[in-house]
Design a protein around this motif. Structure first.
Motif, PDB file in Angstrom:
ATOM      1  N   LYS A   1       0.837  -1.209   0.000  1.00  0.00           N
ATOM      2  CA  LYS A   1       0.000   0.000   0.000  1.00  0.00           C
ATOM      3  C   LYS A   1       0.864   1.250   0.000  1.00  0.00           C
ATOM      4  CE  LYS A   1      -3.912  -2.070   2.488  1.00  0.00           C
ATOM      5  NZ  LYS A   1      -4.689  -2.075   3.747  1.00  0.00           N
ATOM      6  N   GLN A   2       1.936   1.197   0.766  1.00  0.00           N
ATOM      7  CA  GLN A   2       2.856   2.328   0.872  1.00  0.00           C
ATOM      8  C   GLN A   2       3.518   2.599  -0.475  1.00  0.00           C
ATOM      9  OE1 GLN A   2       5.971   1.582   3.734  1.00  0.00           O
ATOM     10  NE2 GLN A   2       6.007   3.720   4.411  1.00  0.00           N
ATOM     11  N   ILE A   3       3.993   1.543  -1.112  1.00  0.00           N
ATOM     12  CA  ILE A   3       4.680   1.689  -2.395  1.00  0.00           C
ATOM     13  C   ILE A   3       3.702   2.097  -3.492  1.00  0.00           C
ATOM     14  CG2 ILE A   3       5.893   0.405  -4.201  1.00  0.00           C
ATOM     15  CD1 ILE A   3       7.390  -1.064  -1.949  1.00  0.00           C
ATOM     16  N   LEU A   4       2.496   1.559  -3.456  1.00  0.00           N
ATOM     17  CA  LEU A   4       1.470   1.948  -4.436  1.00  0.00           C
ATOM     18  C   LEU A   4       1.216   3.446  -4.377  1.00  0.00           C
ATOM     19  CD1 LEU A   4      -0.769   1.282  -6.480  1.00  0.00           C
ATOM     20  CD2 LEU A   4      -2.277   0.810  -4.535  1.00  0.00           C
ATOM     21  N   GLN A   5       1.116   3.987  -3.177  1.00  0.00           N
ATOM     22  CA  GLN A   5       0.892   5.418  -3.004  1.00  0.00           C
ATOM     23  C   GLN A   5       2.053   6.222  -3.589  1.00  0.00           C
ATOM     24  OE1 GLN A   5      -1.919   6.728  -1.690  1.00  0.00           O
ATOM     25  NE2 GLN A   5      -1.196   8.803  -2.071  1.00  0.00           N
ATOM     26  N   MET A   6       3.275   5.751  -3.388  1.00  0.00           N
ATOM     27  CA  MET A   6       4.450   6.469  -3.868  1.00  0.00           C
ATOM     28  C   MET A   6       4.591   6.364  -5.387  1.00  0.00           C
ATOM     29  SD  MET A   6       7.020   5.417  -0.740  1.00  0.00           S
ATOM     30  CE  MET A   6       8.270   6.717  -0.936  1.00  0.00           C
ATOM     31  N   VAL A   7       4.194   5.221  -5.934  1.00  0.00           N
ATOM     32  CA  VAL A   7       4.182   5.075  -7.398  1.00  0.00           C
ATOM     33  C   VAL A   7       3.189   6.063  -8.000  1.00  0.00           C
ATOM     34  CG1 VAL A   7       3.554   3.533  -9.305  1.00  0.00           C
ATOM     35  CG2 VAL A   7       4.926   2.660  -7.410  1.00  0.00           C
ATOM     36  N   ALA A   8       2.024   6.195  -7.357  1.00  0.00           N
ATOM     37  CA  ALA A   8       1.002   7.131  -7.831  1.00  0.00           C
ATOM     38  C   ALA A   8       1.491   8.571  -7.779  1.00  0.00           C
ATOM     39  CB  ALA A   8      -0.272   6.976  -6.994  1.00  0.00           C
ATOM     40  N   GLN A   9       2.445   8.842  -6.881  1.00  0.00           N
ATOM     41  CA  GLN A   9       3.025  10.178  -6.769  1.00  0.00           C
ATOM     42  C   GLN A   9       4.128  10.408  -7.803  1.00  0.00           C
ATOM     43  OE1 GLN A   9       4.265  10.100  -2.676  1.00  0.00           O
ATOM     44  NE2 GLN A   9       2.208  10.487  -1.877  1.00  0.00           N
ATOM     45  N   GLY A  10       4.396   9.392  -8.637  1.00  0.00           N
ATOM     46  CA  GLY A  10       5.367   9.523  -9.707  1.00  0.00           C
ATOM     47  C   GLY A  10       6.806   9.257  -9.301  1.00  0.00           C
ATOM     48  N   LYS A  11       7.003   8.655  -8.151  1.00  0.00           N
ATOM     49  CA  LYS A  11       8.366   8.407  -7.667  1.00  0.00           C
ATOM     50  C   LYS A  11       8.957   7.165  -8.316  1.00  0.00           C
ATOM     51  CE  LYS A  11       7.530  10.700  -3.235  1.00  0.00           C
ATOM     52  NZ  LYS A  11       7.458  10.588  -1.773  1.00  0.00           N
ATOM     53  N   THR A  12      10.240   7.228  -8.616  1.00  0.00           N
ATOM     54  CA  THR A  12      10.946   6.094  -9.219  1.00  0.00           C
ATOM     55  C   THR A  12      11.267   5.047  -8.163  1.00  0.00           C
ATOM     56  OG1 THR A  12      13.124   7.065  -8.820  1.00  0.00           O
ATOM     57  CG2 THR A  12      12.010   7.666 -10.887  1.00  0.00           C
ATOM     58  N   SER A  13      11.664   3.878  -8.633  1.00  0.00           N
ATOM     59  CA  SER A  13      12.039   2.806  -7.699  1.00  0.00           C
ATOM     60  C   SER A  13      13.219   3.230  -6.832  1.00  0.00           C
ATOM     61  CB  SER A  13      12.391   1.529  -8.468  1.00  0.00           C
ATOM     62  OG  SER A  13      11.244   0.980  -9.065  1.00  0.00           O
ATOM     63  N   ASN A  14      14.181   3.918  -7.433  1.00  0.00           N
ATOM     64  CA  ASN A  14      15.344   4.369  -6.673  1.00  0.00           C
ATOM     65  C   ASN A  14      14.954   5.369  -5.593  1.00  0.00           C
ATOM     66  OD1 ASN A  14      17.173   2.777  -8.043  1.00  0.00           O
ATOM     67  ND2 ASN A  14      17.669   4.360  -9.564  1.00  0.00           N
ATOM     68  N   ARG A  15      14.057   6.264  -5.933  1.00  0.00           N
ATOM     69  CA  ARG A  15      13.594   7.261  -4.957  1.00  0.00           C
ATOM     70  C   ARG A  15      12.818   6.589  -3.820  1.00  0.00           C
ATOM     71  NH1 ARG A  15      12.117  12.743  -5.025  1.00  0.00           N
ATOM     72  NH2 ARG A  15      11.648  13.304  -2.856  1.00  0.00           N
ATOM     73  N   ILE A  16      11.956   5.658  -4.190  1.00  0.00           N
ATOM     74  CA  ILE A  16      11.179   4.935  -3.184  1.00  0.00           C
ATOM     75  C   ILE A  16      12.110   4.151  -2.265  1.00  0.00           C
ATOM     76  CG2 ILE A  16       9.477   3.098  -2.821  1.00  0.00           C
ATOM     77  CD1 ILE A  16       8.188   3.953  -5.499  1.00  0.00           C
ATOM     78  N   ALA A  17      13.091   3.485  -2.862  1.00  0.00           N
ATOM     79  CA  ALA A  17      14.044   2.699  -2.079  1.00  0.00           C
ATOM     80  C   ALA A  17      14.795   3.583  -1.087  1.00  0.00           C
ATOM     81  CB  ALA A  17      15.027   2.006  -3.019  1.00  0.00           C
ATOM     82  N   GLU A  18      15.166   4.746  -1.547  1.00  0.00           N
ATOM     83  CA  GLU A  18      15.904   5.688  -0.698  1.00  0.00           C
ATOM     84  C   GLU A  18      15.048   6.161   0.479  1.00  0.00           C
ATOM     85  OE1 GLU A  18      17.487  10.196  -1.345  1.00  0.00           O
ATOM     86  OE2 GLU A  18      18.029   8.752  -2.905  1.00  0.00           O
ATOM     87  N   GLU A  19      13.786   6.477   0.220  1.00  0.00           N
ATOM     88  CA  GLU A  19      12.906   7.004   1.268  1.00  0.00           C
ATOM     89  C   GLU A  19      12.486   5.931   2.276  1.00  0.00           C
ATOM     90  OE1 GLU A  19       9.635   9.371  -0.016  1.00  0.00           O
ATOM     91  OE2 GLU A  19      10.820  10.511  -1.479  1.00  0.00           O
ATOM     92  N   LEU A  20      12.386   4.683   1.798  1.00  0.00           N
ATOM     93  CA  LEU A  20      11.929   3.601   2.678  1.00  0.00           C
ATOM     94  C   LEU A  20      13.082   2.752   3.219  1.00  0.00           C
ATOM     95  CD1 LEU A  20       8.757   2.329   0.736  1.00  0.00           C
ATOM     96  CD2 LEU A  20       8.889   3.988   2.609  1.00  0.00           C
ATOM     97  N   PHE A  21      14.302   3.139   2.857  1.00  0.00           N
ATOM     98  CA  PHE A  21      15.494   2.410   3.306  1.00  0.00           C
ATOM     99  C   PHE A  21      15.453   0.947   2.857  1.00  0.00           C
ATOM    100  CE2 PHE A  21      14.674   5.793   6.424  1.00  0.00           C
ATOM    101  CZ  PHE A  21      15.852   6.529   6.291  1.00  0.00           C
ATOM    102  N   LEU A  22      15.084   0.773   1.591  1.00  0.00           N
ATOM    103  CA  LEU A  22      15.054  -0.549   0.975  1.00  0.00           C
ATOM    104  C   LEU A  22      16.000  -0.568  -0.207  1.00  0.00           C
ATOM    105  CD1 LEU A  22      11.165  -1.047   0.804  1.00  0.00           C
ATOM    106  CD2 LEU A  22      12.707  -2.043   2.498  1.00  0.00           C
ATOM    107  N   SER A  23      16.284  -1.752  -0.713  1.00  0.00           N
ATOM    108  CA  SER A  23      17.086  -1.840  -1.929  1.00  0.00           C
ATOM    109  C   SER A  23      16.177  -1.630  -3.131  1.00  0.00           C
ATOM    110  CB  SER A  23      17.755  -3.211  -2.032  1.00  0.00           C
ATOM    111  OG  SER A  23      16.795  -4.202  -2.335  1.00  0.00           O
ATOM    112  N   PRO A  24      16.696  -1.055  -4.226  1.00  0.00           N
ATOM    113  CA  PRO A  24      15.873  -0.882  -5.431  1.00  0.00           C
ATOM    114  C   PRO A  24      15.303  -2.207  -5.932  1.00  0.00           C
ATOM    115  CG  PRO A  24      17.862   0.434  -5.606  1.00  0.00           C
ATOM    116  CD  PRO A  24      18.027  -0.428  -4.388  1.00  0.00           C
ATOM    117  N   LEU A  25      16.043  -3.303  -5.754  1.00  0.00           N
ATOM    118  CA  LEU A  25      15.570  -4.619  -6.176  1.00  0.00           C
ATOM    119  C   LEU A  25      14.317  -5.027  -5.394  1.00  0.00           C
ATOM    120  CD1 LEU A  25      15.970  -7.151  -7.883  1.00  0.00           C
ATOM    121  CD2 LEU A  25      17.482  -8.045  -6.094  1.00  0.00           C
TER     122      LEU A  25
END
Length: 212
Positions: free
Chosen positions: A155-179
């Motif tokens: 749900k968290q990632i879906l919201q961020m995808v809807a905001q137009g954020k890239t996988s790298n940006r999402i990974a950085e904000e959530l402290f996850l790996s891009p993979l």
């Protein structure tokens, strides 16, 4: 219904809807609107310490989707009948609401006579619908899919995808790996049966799963 009034709670984010419904229901001799709320968290706190016969519940609330809130309410108070009361007429949302424990689904243009019939039916253990909702669910389901069940992270990632954020940006904000983020995105595409991110977002918006 003989010796006491039926206790009713209304949950809707529009005060004018609450007042209109409250007035209609309180005009009936056996009904008593005991409380009204504009958010899901408020009603959850209330039913933990109060007995409620009927809850009229909107789909769109500021803090939670109504179908998910219905599931939470039933987990706390199985004896409470939840009737969804909404302008949303998508067949998939109606079906999902019933699957989550709702005792019925009524559209907001329903008459007081229909409301009374539906309340009595729900209290008797029936699944109730207004006439318009009956017509919607009786139509053939052409490739209509149920609302996907998502994890908190999805749900968290879906919201961020809807905001137009890239996988790298999402990974950085959530402290996850891009993979890891890409894996979650692939899972989202599969759950929504979407071909790409644009279709994913459109389907999620239709299901009211993206916050505005």
């Amino acid at each position: 219904m003989k010796n006491r009034k039926i206790s009713i709670v209304i949950v809707d984010d529009h005060p004018i809807v609450i007042e209109g419904l409250r007035t209609m229901l309180n005009s009936q001799p056996f009904f008593n609107v005991t409380e009204t709320f504009t958010s899901g968290s408020e009603v959850i706190n209330f039913i933990r310490s109060h007995t409620v016969d009927i809850i009229f519940l909107d789909i769109t609330l500021p803090d939670i989707n109504g179908t998910e809130l219905c599931r939470e309410i039933k987990a706390i108070s199985q004896e409470t009948s939840v009737i969804m009361f909404s302008n949303r007429s998508e067949r998939s949302i109606i079906i999902q609401s019933i699957q989550n424990g709702a005792s019925g689904y009524i559209l907001k243009n329903t008459s007081i006579d229909e409301l009374v019939i539906c309340i009595k039916g729900a209290l008797s253990g029936d699944i109730v619908f207004c006439n318009e909702t009956k017509q919607i669910i009786s139509r053939p389901a052409h490739n209509i899919l149920p609302i996907p069940r998502l994890t908190k992270r999805e749900k968290q990632i879906l919201q961020m995808v809807a905001q137009g954020k890239t996988s790298n940006r999402i990974a950085e904000e959530l402290f996850l790996s891009p993979l890891t983020v890409d894996t979650h995105r692939k899972n989202l595409l599969q759950k929504f049966h979407a071909k790409n991110s644009t279709e994913l977002i459109n389907l999620a918006v239709q299901q009211d799963m993206i916050e505005e």
